[in-house]
Scaffold this active site. Structure first.
Site, mmCIF file in Angstrom:
data_model
loop_
_atom_site.group_PDB
_atom_site.id
_atom_site.type_symbol
_atom_site.label_atom_id
_atom_site.label_comp_id
_atom_site.label_asym_id
_atom_site.label_seq_id
_atom_site.Cartn_x
_atom_site.Cartn_y
_atom_site.Cartn_z
ATOM 1 N N LYS A 48 -35.106 -22.558 12.819
ATOM 2 C CA LYS A 48 -34.365 -21.927 11.720
ATOM 3 C C LYS A 48 -33.588 -22.886 10.827
ATOM 4 O O LYS A 48 -32.698 -22.481 10.076
ATOM 5 C CB LYS A 48 -33.416 -20.805 12.225
ATOM 6 C CG LYS A 48 -34.024 -19.818 13.171
ATOM 7 C CD LYS A 48 -35.438 -19.419 12.844
ATOM 8 C CE LYS A 48 -35.574 -18.541 11.627
ATOM 9 N NZ LYS A 48 -37.023 -18.288 11.335
ATOM 10 N N HIS A 118 -40.535 -28.238 17.396
ATOM 11 C CA HIS A 118 -39.136 -27.858 17.620
ATOM 12 C C HIS A 118 -38.600 -28.514 18.888
ATOM 13 O O HIS A 118 -37.492 -28.198 19.321
ATOM 14 C CB HIS A 118 -39.014 -26.336 17.805
ATOM 15 C CG HIS A 118 -39.193 -25.530 16.547
ATOM 16 N ND1 HIS A 118 -38.552 -25.824 15.371
ATOM 17 C CD2 HIS A 118 -39.912 -24.408 16.303
ATOM 18 C CE1 HIS A 118 -38.883 -24.917 14.453
ATOM 19 N NE2 HIS A 118 -39.701 -24.064 14.995
ATOM 20 N N SER A 148 -29.619 -16.870 11.689
ATOM 21 C CA SER A 148 -31.032 -16.819 11.306
ATOM 22 C C SER A 148 -31.926 -16.632 12.546
ATOM 23 O O SER A 148 -32.893 -15.856 12.525
ATOM 24 C CB SER A 148 -31.397 -18.116 10.574
ATOM 25 O OG SER A 148 -32.723 -18.097 10.136
HETATM 26 S S1 PPS Z 1 -38.778 -21.448 11.967
HETATM 27 O O1 PPS Z 1 -39.086 -20.103 12.529
HETATM 28 O O2 PPS Z 1 -37.951 -22.219 12.902
HETATM 29 O O3 PPS Z 1 -39.955 -22.190 11.534
HETATM 30 O O4 PPS Z 1 -37.877 -21.119 10.692
HETATM 31 P P1 PPS Z 1 -37.436 -22.152 9.570
HETATM 32 O O5 PPS Z 1 -38.502 -22.241 8.551
HETATM 33 O O6 PPS Z 1 -36.953 -23.412 10.175
HETATM 34 O O7 PPS Z 1 -36.147 -21.471 8.956
HETATM 35 C C1 PPS Z 1 -36.165 -20.244 8.282
HETATM 36 C C2 PPS Z 1 -34.888 -20.189 7.475
HETATM 37 O O8 PPS Z 1 -35.022 -21.058 6.329
HETATM 38 C C3 PPS Z 1 -34.837 -20.290 5.146
HETATM 39 N N1 PPS Z 1 -35.654 -20.802 4.049
HETATM 40 C C4 PPS Z 1 -35.145 -21.168 2.862
HETATM 41 N N2 PPS Z 1 -33.875 -21.232 2.413
HETATM 42 C C5 PPS Z 1 -33.697 -21.623 1.131
HETATM 43 N N3 PPS Z 1 -34.714 -21.932 0.291
HETATM 44 C C6 PPS Z 1 -35.996 -21.888 0.708
HETATM 45 N N4 PPS Z 1 -36.988 -22.190 -0.113
HETATM 46 C C7 PPS Z 1 -36.253 -21.506 2.069
HETATM 47 N N5 PPS Z 1 -37.372 -21.346 2.808
HETATM 48 C C8 PPS Z 1 -36.982 -20.920 4.015
HETATM 49 C C9 PPS Z 1 -35.251 -18.892 5.574
HETATM 50 O O9 PPS Z 1 -34.816 -17.934 4.647
HETATM 51 C C10 PPS Z 1 -34.588 -18.802 6.934
HETATM 52 O O10 PPS Z 1 -33.175 -18.721 6.837
HETATM 53 P P2 PPS Z 1 -32.362 -17.337 6.804
HETATM 54 O O11 PPS Z 1 -30.927 -17.731 6.871
HETATM 55 O O12 PPS Z 1 -32.795 -16.535 7.975
HETATM 56 O O13 PPS Z 1 -32.694 -16.693 5.488
#
Ligand code: PPS
Length: 304
Positions: A48, A118, A148
């Site tokens: 996340k 991860h 998240s």
């Molecule tokens: S995972 O399941 O571990 O692969 O998830 P991961 O991709 O690491 O994290 C998902 C969170 O990143 C946010 N996210 C973004 N935030 C801002 N801008 C962009 N472009 C973006 N892309 C992914 C996503 O919304 C998740 O955070 P939260 O707080 O849940 O919205």
């Protein structure tokens, strides 16, 4: 991932001192003996932290806009190294076939391969260190990470049952999460960076603050120099709203995600934790945080 044979949620168990589920340990020996290629790029994160975001940036920087980005979901373009998922099989068989991140990677013909993981730093296969692979680590502040993660685990049976928020927060503090303690993870990779020069350590909050600046730093690390126009295109394509509506990155193709419970591209903000933590939870969390981070030089921002 669209044919996963997952009927019940996996259990957490202690694996060499780290909480894991069998989806990430069942292919352990192959994972440990994985052979890297000299130009592989690893994206390593605690779940996340913005993995998908930075993965997409890395793809666009390395390959530009491709046909695959419009037809193949990102989790198939960039496999999870440690993944070991049972696959639905036709007919009856004694042991279900398994999707293995390592097999998928071995068969990836693209160059460079972008590899997602991860795992905490001590679990990374030695080939990455031996080959001096380029590693991009992304960290996100603990409070937004746990929020998240909670919403992700509500929406998928690929993870253990999250239970209620208050217990979940306690479990996070204790490190009883898939891939273990956030504290150990961010600090373990941070310490490694002090002796291994090929780690580029990034922060989600910095990306939110100025995506272009962080892309410039990434380019410096990777030895890439996109034109101003290419950079503008990338910034546009990786904005939260565009990614949220892009079915090849927003996980809408993952059958094991229940989008009635939450979204994968949920809020994309710094500070959403304020909508979840009570004052008492916040005070307790801060107290634990101070204790657990007392020997760390890492600094996180919980607002931007
Ligand atoms: S995972 O399941 O571990 O692969 O998830 P991961 O991709 O690491 O994290 C998902 C969170 O990143 C946010 N996210 C973004 N935030 C801002 N801008 C962009 N472009 C973006 N892309 C992914 C996503 O919304 C998740 O955070 P939260 O707080 O849940 O919205």
């Amino acid at each position: 991932m669209d044919k996963l044979d997952v009927k019940s949620r996996p259990e957490l168990f202690d694996f060499h001192g780290v909480c894991m589920t069998h989806f990430y340990t069942d292919n352990w020996e192959n994972m440990q003996s994985f052979h890297t290629r000299p130009d592989d790029i690893l994206i390593a994160t605690y779940p996340k932290a913005g993995t998908t975001w930075v993965t997409y940036i890395l793809e666009l920087l390395n390959f530009g806009q491709t046909e695959a980005q419009t037809t193949i979901p990102i989790y198939k373009r960039v496999p999870i190294l440690e993944a070991a998922f049972p696959i639905l099989q036709q007919g009856l068989g004694p042991s279900p076939p398994m999707y293995k991140g390592t097999d998928h990677l071995d068969n990836l013909a693209i160059s460079p391969r972008i590899i997602k993981t991860h795992v905490p730093v001590q679990f990374l296969p030695k080939s990455f260190w031996e080959q001096k692979s380029k590693i991009v680590y992304v960290a996100r502040n603990a409070k937004d990470t746990v929020v998240s993660y909670f919403h992700l685990e509500r929406m998928t049976t690929l993870h253990p049952e999250p239970g209620d928020w208050s217990n979940y927060l306690q479990r996070f503090i204790e490190g009883k999460m898939v891939f273990g303690s956030w504290f150990d993870h961010v600090n373990g990779w941070w310490e490694k960076k002090q002796t291994y020069s090929n780690i580029h350590y990034m922060f989600y909050e910095d990306l939110i603050e100025d995506t272009g600046r962080e892309i410039d730093k990434l380019c410096c690390f990777l030895g890439l120099s996109p034109s101003a126009e290419e950079k503008e295109i990338i910034i546009g394509k990786v904005s939260f709203d565009v990614m949220k509506n892009d079915n090849m990155v927003n996980r809408s193709t993952v059958k094991k995600f229940d989008f009635t419970k939450s979204s994968f591209m949920r809020k994309g903000k710094v500070g959403d934790w304020k909508n979840h933590f009570t004052v008492t939870q916040d005070e307790k969390f801060d107290e634990n945080y101070k204790q657990k981070m007392k020997n760390s030089t890492l600094q996180f921002r919980t607002e931007v």
